[in-house]
Write an enzyme that holds these catalytic residues in place. Structure first.
Site, PDB file in Angstrom:
ATOM      1  CE1 TYR A 343      -4.256   1.678   0.576  1.00 39.00           C
ATOM      2  CE2 TYR A 343      -2.829   3.242   1.715  1.00 39.00           C
ATOM      3  CZ  TYR A 343      -4.042   2.930   1.128  1.00 39.00           C
ATOM      4  OH  TYR A 343      -5.038   3.872   1.077  1.00 39.00           O
ATOM      5  CE1 TYR A 347       0.494   8.351  -1.085  1.00 39.00           C
ATOM      6  CE2 TYR A 347       0.252   6.059  -0.423  1.00 39.00           C
ATOM      7  CZ  TYR A 347      -0.306   7.261  -0.811  1.00 39.00           C
ATOM      8  OH  TYR A 347      -1.672   7.373  -0.931  1.00 39.00           O
TER       9      TYR A 347
END
Length: 602
Positions: A343, A347
């Site tokens: 997840y 980023y």
């Protein structure tokens, strides 16, 4: 009152880079018939042009200014022989120029730094770069409409600096005592200076934390934390100036987020909740930072964790429109939909090199695509890198994890040295080793060997350091250097790591440090030491070696003054033929131009 000048037939605001100055002039001209707007805009231009160094200053000007400041510090010794008095005088010289004085306890290294043009160059470049970028933010040149995350000028400067540094690294060859020879670029590519290695190490650490969380039965929470609206210069939807903007820099916004988190952590600690995970800082389109935080806690503490974060995130201006829905967001990790490490992977990637992600999105869903700066195609990750570099913001921060310093040091220790070591060291050493094609490194097992998460200074293994006199640019100075690892239960047993003594190829003098005395191990500072092979900090100045500015620096000060003064005089006569102190009022808007709200549409 902003000064208007004419250059090559085009009018601009004096003191701004020419691209900014021309647009600023057009905006000021369109506001001439509106006294309130004109006054506000004039005051803003006066503020940003009243900088410690002119915003349009060239590197040559910064170099000359550094030489002049170093000479001024040197002259302070002519007034008195008292070292305390000289130190106070030099500190005043630094502070008057907005520079923090050298941090050295002894007088000689303190004074040597203050009298070194190279030290002043580093300080002036830093303050000029941040002043420049803050002006770009205030004038609307940093946004998804003009250039996301960082101004085009800063991105270009950062990119060119990287290219110059790379050429220097590739042209500098070193060898060790085993007569192994490499270029500095090859050595740098073996450490975390290599973005691919850095990204891989971060993902390895996050997967290790997730494995620990799964076996502990802990739940994952993904938090997005943003600043109040007053820290944002540009409204993301319209691109216009935010009327509530308080003039804060990204560093000040980052300090706000750090304060919020320290209060959250203190409250959680009082309530027996000790989350662990990773924090990632990244910019909004206008350069204001926000955080993505991946945390793991016991399932029964999730509500307590969310409540504490929400309370302190909304403590300041929590009643403003949109605060409750936008300032803090929570996503509970569902194992059925994917892993926590997966997840957060996007980023990590988009804040390092942009690899393995198709789109770079803002938290509002806006897609930031590649753009052109000059003839170069600039990826969003390059803009993020420029943003983090100019503001000095740490992008990745572990929370409650064992130090990666020990992990990296373990990889430098030979197997024979730890045969009789305690079980914790042997287990951690095995976890840190990677064998291509047969064994992967295991950060989760390293965490187990260290005693788990949230142990603080009671981790089982530390970095062994020794006192040394280090030969640096400013002479011999006392300091510490890592030499291996040790078990804290047996602090006197050091398991030394392998370190080479490097020298420039063709030279006999080693560049490594010489040890003068040895003390027992001290407690590790937890500051992350540079990985083996990473380029030293001094390499930041090496781009001057192949530039015309470096050749000027090699001249005597009087020659620099003469050459630079002549060049500046000629340039000034060319670019500033006509100067006004204010534009004529009520000039109609030129055909094809639309008045903008201050600088919002730049």
């Amino acid at each position: 009152m902003p000064v208007i000048q004419q250059e090559r037939g085009q009018r601009s605001i004096k003191g701004l880079p020419i691209r900014w100055g021309r647009k600023a002039y057009r905006e000021l001209r369109s506001a001439a018939g509106e006294p309130g707007r004109y006054s506000t805009l004039s005051a803003l231009l006066d503020e940003v042009t009243n900088a410690p160094l002119p915003l349009d200053a060239t590197d040559a000007q910064i170099v000359l200014k550094a030489t002049q400041c170093a000479d001024e510090c040197q002259r302070q010794a002519h007034h008195t022989s008292d070292q305390d008095s000289i130190r106070r005088r030099v500190q005043m010289v630094c502070r008057l120029r907005g520079i923090a004085p050298p941090q050295a306890e002894k007088f000689k290294p303190f004074f040597d730094r203050a009298c070194d043009p190279a030290w002043w160059r580093r300080q002036l470049r830093s303050i000029h770069g941040r002043t420049f970028e803050h002006a770009a933010i205030r004038l609307g040149f940093v946004s998804k409409f003009a250039g996301a995350y960082a101004s085009d000028e800063t991105v270009k400067r950062r990119t060119e600096q990287g290219k110059r540094n790379r050429r220097i690294l590739e042209s500098t060859k070193v060898q060790n005592e085993l007569e192994q020879a490499f270029t500095l670029a090859e050595l740098a590519d073996k450490g975390t200076a290599n973005k691919s290695i850095r990204r891989g190490e971060l993902m390895l650490r996050m997967r290790g934390l997730e494995e620990i969380a799964i076996e502990s039965g802990h739940a994952g929470l993904f938090v997005t934390l943003t600043c109040p609206s007053k820290y944002h210069a540009i409204q993301w939807a319209s691109g216009s100036t935010n009327p509530a903007y308080n003039g804060a820099t990204p560093r000040e916004a980052q300090a706000y987020l750090q304060t919020v988190w320290s209060r959250v952590r203190a409250k959680l600690h009082r309530n027996g909740c000790r989350p662990y995970g990773f924090r990632i800082a990244e910019p909004h389109h206008d350069g204001c930072p926000h955080w993505h935080v991946l945390l793991f806690v016991a399932p029964g503490q999730l509500e307590l964790l969310e409540a504490a974060i929400r309370e302190h995130a909304l403590a300041e201006d929590g009643d403003e429109p949109g605060a409750a829905s936008q300032r803090v967001k929570f996503v509970r990790i569902d194992a059925a939909k994917g892993t926590a490490a997966g997840y957060i992977a996007k980023y990590v990637s988009k804040n390092i090199d942009g690899e393995h992600i198709e789109e770079h999105k803002q938290t509002d869903g806006t897609i930031v695509g590649p753009d052109m700066v000059g003839d170069a195609i600039i990826k969003p990750a390059q803009r993020v890198d420029a943003w983090a570099g100019v503001w000095g913001i740490r992008q990745f921060q572990p929370i409650g994890c064992p130090p990666v310093t020990v992990w990296r040091e373990l990889r430098r220790v030979e197997a024979a040295r730890i045969e009789k070591a305690p079980a914790s060291i042997r287990r951690a050493w095995a976890a840190a080793q990677k064998i291509e094609g047969s064994k992967e490194a295991d950060f989760a097992d390293y965490i187990r060997a260290q005693g788990g998460v949230n142990v603080g200074r009671n981790y089982a293994i530390g970095v062994a350091v020794r006192q040394a006199e280090i030969q640096g640019r400013y002479g011999l100075e006392e300091g510490t250097q890592p030499v291996g690892i040790y078990a804290k239960a047996q602090p006197n047993a050091i398991y030394e790591s392998t370190r080479y003594r490097w020298s420039r190829a063709g030279r006999s003098a080693p560049t490594a440090f010489s040890w003068t005395r040895v003390n027992n191990c001290t407690a590790p500072s937890w500051t992350e030491y540079a990985a083996a092979g990473e380029a030293p900090a001094e390499i930041e100045d090496s781009d001057w070696f192949e530039s015309g500015d470096f050749r000027a620096i090699a001249l005597e000060t009087e020659e620099i003054d003469q050459i630079t003064a002549a060049a500046w005089t000629a340039a000034h006569e060319t670019r500033a033929r006509t100067v006004w102190t204010k534009p004529k009022p009520k000039i109609p808007t030129p055909k094809g131009e639309t008045p903008n709200e201050f600088f919002g549409a730049f």
